[in-house]
Design an enzyme around this catalytic site. Sequence first.
Site, PDB file in Angstrom:
ATOM      1  N   LYS A  82      -0.313   4.624   4.734  1.00 22.54           N
ATOM      2  CA  LYS A  82      -1.161   3.670   5.443  1.00 22.54           C
ATOM      3  C   LYS A  82      -0.570   3.369   6.810  1.00 22.54           C
ATOM      4  O   LYS A  82       0.631   3.114   6.936  1.00 22.54           O
ATOM      5  CB  LYS A  82      -1.313   2.380   4.631  1.00 22.54           C
ATOM      6  CG  LYS A  82      -2.323   1.412   5.231  1.00 22.54           C
ATOM      7  CD  LYS A  82      -2.691   0.316   4.243  1.00 22.54           C
ATOM      8  CE  LYS A  82      -3.721  -0.636   4.833  1.00 22.54           C
ATOM      9  NZ  LYS A  82      -4.982   0.034   5.198  1.00 22.54           N
ATOM     10  N   HIS A 102       0.833  -1.197   0.000  1.00 20.01           N
ATOM     11  CA  HIS A 102       0.000   0.000   0.000  1.00 20.01           C
ATOM     12  C   HIS A 102       0.871   1.252   0.000  1.00 20.01           C
ATOM     13  O   HIS A 102       2.078   1.179   0.196  1.00 20.01           O
ATOM     14  CB  HIS A 102      -0.916   0.027   1.231  1.00 20.01           C
ATOM     15  CG  HIS A 102      -2.092  -0.885   1.132  1.00 20.01           C
ATOM     16  ND1 HIS A 102      -2.019  -2.213   1.472  1.00 20.01           N
ATOM     17  CD2 HIS A 102      -3.364  -0.663   0.727  1.00 20.01           C
ATOM     18  CE1 HIS A 102      -3.212  -2.778   1.284  1.00 20.01           C
ATOM     19  NE2 HIS A 102      -4.040  -1.858   0.835  1.00 20.01           N
TER      20      HIS A 102
END
Length: 270
Positions: free
Chosen positions: A161, A157
Amino acid sequence: MGDCKIGILGCAGRMGRMLITAAHDRDGCSIIGGTEPAGSPSLGKDLGELAGLGPIGILAAEDASALFSASDVVIDFTVPAASVAHADMAAESGTALLIGTTGLTGDQIAMIEAAGNKAPVLIAANMSLGVNLLLEVVEQVAAALDEDYDIEVLEMHHRHKVDSPSGTALALGKAAAAGRGVDLEAVADKVRDGIVGARKRGDIGFATLRGGDVSGEHSVIFAADGERVILSHKASNREVFSRGAITAAQWLNGRPAGVYSMKDVLGLSK
């Protein structure tokens, strides 16, 4: 039945803005309102302008309870503590609640699911329709392949995140564990650092990558001597999550009280 009236909690966040656009563009939906917490610089701003659509005449407000009263379905992509509080509001009002918040603990999920006694509640670690199909396939493959096939979950990600492994990675691990008929917590290997020894047969491993602006990439690897089966999903933008959420919200509208999942939305529940 008229349009599904949708309220969005955390309407000025990245997902909130995308949800405004997705609902605005979807036939059979209307945006009824959106909220932001006290002190947010977005309070009082037009939701359409927040999403880059131009003014739609609806302003970001602070009163979440009022949003539940006015909506058919409320969508929550906020933070765990707020989602628990919103579940209480759903139970009090009987309004359908769709939660895509990540990082929820088991206790928090249990508290949210309790609201399902009085309102329709759907919780999903990932609203992408493709990811939820992947969850089903992973469970089937794990059931078909024995422990000669080591299972590893790999995810990547964007750099911002904050939770790891991702909620989707954990959901994929749970799907694999369900296929094997085991409890994920009993077999999960989430951290490897230093001299950790040989891999334990039957474990489900996790690996996490962070960097750039990656919306979400997940792979489940079944590795045996001589071959690997790799099941993957890659999201090239976050719109897949907002579109999936609106599809789920339309499905949830008018359902009886209960706890639902994306399997129900996709007609995959057994």
